[in-house]
Design an enzyme around this catalytic site. Sequence first.
Site, PDB file in Angstrom:
ATOM      1  N   ASP A  36      -3.071  -8.744   5.750  1.00 61.60           N
ATOM      2  CA  ASP A  36      -3.258  -9.346   4.421  1.00 61.60           C
ATOM      3  C   ASP A  36      -3.182 -10.860   4.531  1.00 61.60           C
ATOM      4  O   ASP A  36      -2.133 -11.401   4.881  1.00 61.60           O
ATOM      5  CB  ASP A  36      -2.167  -8.840   3.473  1.00 61.60           C
ATOM      6  CG  ASP A  36      -2.406  -7.407   3.060  1.00 61.60           C
ATOM      7  OD1 ASP A  36      -1.461  -6.604   3.098  1.00 61.60           O
ATOM      8  OD2 ASP A  36      -3.541  -7.088   2.708  1.00 61.60           O
ATOM      9  N   HIS A  67      -7.851  -8.309   5.445  1.00 65.37           N
ATOM     10  CA  HIS A  67      -8.053  -8.212   3.984  1.00 65.37           C
ATOM     11  C   HIS A  67      -7.834  -9.617   3.425  1.00 65.37           C
ATOM     12  O   HIS A  67      -6.706 -10.072   3.272  1.00 65.37           O
ATOM     13  CB  HIS A  67      -7.040  -7.205   3.410  1.00 65.37           C
ATOM     14  CG  HIS A  67      -7.045  -7.134   1.913  1.00 65.37           C
ATOM     15  ND1 HIS A  67      -6.024  -6.554   1.196  1.00 65.37           N
ATOM     16  CD2 HIS A  67      -7.952  -7.541   0.981  1.00 65.37           C
ATOM     17  CE1 HIS A  67      -6.289  -6.616  -0.097  1.00 65.37           C
ATOM     18  NE2 HIS A  67      -7.458  -7.210  -0.252  1.00 65.37           N
ATOM     19  N   MET A  69      -7.494 -12.163   0.756  1.00 63.85           N
ATOM     20  CA  MET A  69      -7.214 -12.412  -0.655  1.00 63.85           C
ATOM     21  C   MET A  69      -7.122 -13.931  -0.834  1.00 63.85           C
ATOM     22  O   MET A  69      -6.051 -14.504  -1.061  1.00 63.85           O
ATOM     23  CB  MET A  69      -5.918 -11.709  -1.068  1.00 63.85           C
ATOM     24  CG  MET A  69      -6.044 -10.202  -1.110  1.00 63.85           C
ATOM     25  SD  MET A  69      -4.474  -9.338  -1.202  1.00 63.85           S
ATOM     26  CE  MET A  69      -4.125  -9.165   0.559  1.00 63.85           C
ATOM     27  N   MET A 138      -8.545  -1.550  -4.417  1.00 65.78           N
ATOM     28  CA  MET A 138      -7.155  -1.958  -4.647  1.00 65.78           C
ATOM     29  C   MET A 138      -6.541  -1.024  -5.677  1.00 65.78           C
ATOM     30  O   MET A 138      -7.059  -0.893  -6.795  1.00 65.78           O
ATOM     31  CB  MET A 138      -7.089  -3.406  -5.146  1.00 65.78           C
ATOM     32  CG  MET A 138      -7.369  -4.458  -4.085  1.00 65.78           C
ATOM     33  SD  MET A 138      -6.362  -4.335  -2.608  1.00 65.78           S
ATOM     34  CE  MET A 138      -4.720  -4.592  -3.294  1.00 65.78           C
ATOM     35  N   GLY A 146       5.158  -3.194  -2.439  1.00 63.67           N
ATOM     36  CA  GLY A 146       6.188  -2.555  -3.264  1.00 63.67           C
ATOM     37  C   GLY A 146       5.882  -2.432  -4.730  1.00 63.67           C
ATOM     38  O   GLY A 146       6.773  -2.200  -5.545  1.00 63.67           O
ATOM     39  N   ASP A 177      -5.693   0.635  -0.884  1.00 63.15           N
ATOM     40  CA  ASP A 177      -4.673  -0.347  -0.530  1.00 63.15           C
ATOM     41  C   ASP A 177      -3.722  -0.577  -1.699  1.00 63.15           C
ATOM     42  O   ASP A 177      -4.122  -1.065  -2.744  1.00 63.15           O
ATOM     43  CB  ASP A 177      -5.380  -1.665  -0.163  1.00 63.15           C
ATOM     44  CG  ASP A 177      -4.416  -2.732   0.341  1.00 63.15           C
ATOM     45  OD1 ASP A 177      -4.883  -3.815   0.717  1.00 63.15           O
ATOM     46  OD2 ASP A 177      -3.185  -2.478   0.342  1.00 63.15           O
ATOM     47  N   GLY A 178      -2.446  -0.154  -1.468  1.00 65.26           N
ATOM     48  CA  GLY A 178      -1.440  -0.423  -2.503  1.00 65.26           C
ATOM     49  C   GLY A 178      -0.782   0.857  -2.975  1.00 65.26           C
ATOM     50  O   GLY A 178      -1.456   1.744  -3.483  1.00 65.26           O
TER      51      GLY A 178
END
Length: 222
Positions: A36, A67, A69, A138, A146, A177-178
């Site tokens: 990330d 990834h 971001m 996502m 978390g 993802d997540g």
Amino acid sequence: MDKGKVAPSMMCADFTRLRETLDIFEKNKVEYLHIDVMDGHFVPNFTLSDCIMRQVRSLTDIPFDYHFMVENPQDKLDWFDIRSGDMVSVHFESTPHIQRCISKIREKGALAGVALNPATPLCSIEYLLPDIDFVLIMTVNPGFAGQKIVPQTLQKIKDARSFLNDRGYGDVQIETDGSVSFEIGKIMRENGADIFVAGTSSIFSKNGTLNDNLIKLRECIK
Ligand code: DX5
Ligand code: ZN
């Protein structure tokens, strides 16, 4: 149908025990390391820089799953050690030049992916389909580990699978993802996800060892 692929989220890893962690990943044949990259602008957090990840790369042959971001990723891809066989995703929402950016990833020999925030509709990628190898759905709002899942994203995975199949792109994979927990991972798999970013909700959970949690997740996404 291939078995589900595991991509441990390196922002959740304990870097004080990196060698031990990578040994466990290699023993369990994880398919990618999920990297990330956050710039504090596109998302309100900073994470994994290129120099740190070059050091991680020197310790293992596991391919990277970058990834990004970050804002305007097309201007930053060259900063990173992107290799053939890596996966690289950029956010649809992060640049007005998404097609140019995706093409640049493929020019580097990597698998090209577009990442969609929870509220971004699937129709956004209608004219990107020939240029991508995977879609990253996502299932949380990007930026932090978390977090709680955005519930409607489970249906979005199912809709994405149909969207791709209906247009003749059944070979485009879906990464999720997540908040990929053991239970939710199973549902995501049933809904059509192929690649699972494994973070604090599963393999890095304190309830179990990293090795046992990896085995348990594999069972949920086979
Ligand atoms: C969120 C990150 C994810 C996250 C996954 O922006 O992209 O990789 O760390 O981990 P958990 O399971 O904690 O959501
Ligand atoms: Zn991620």
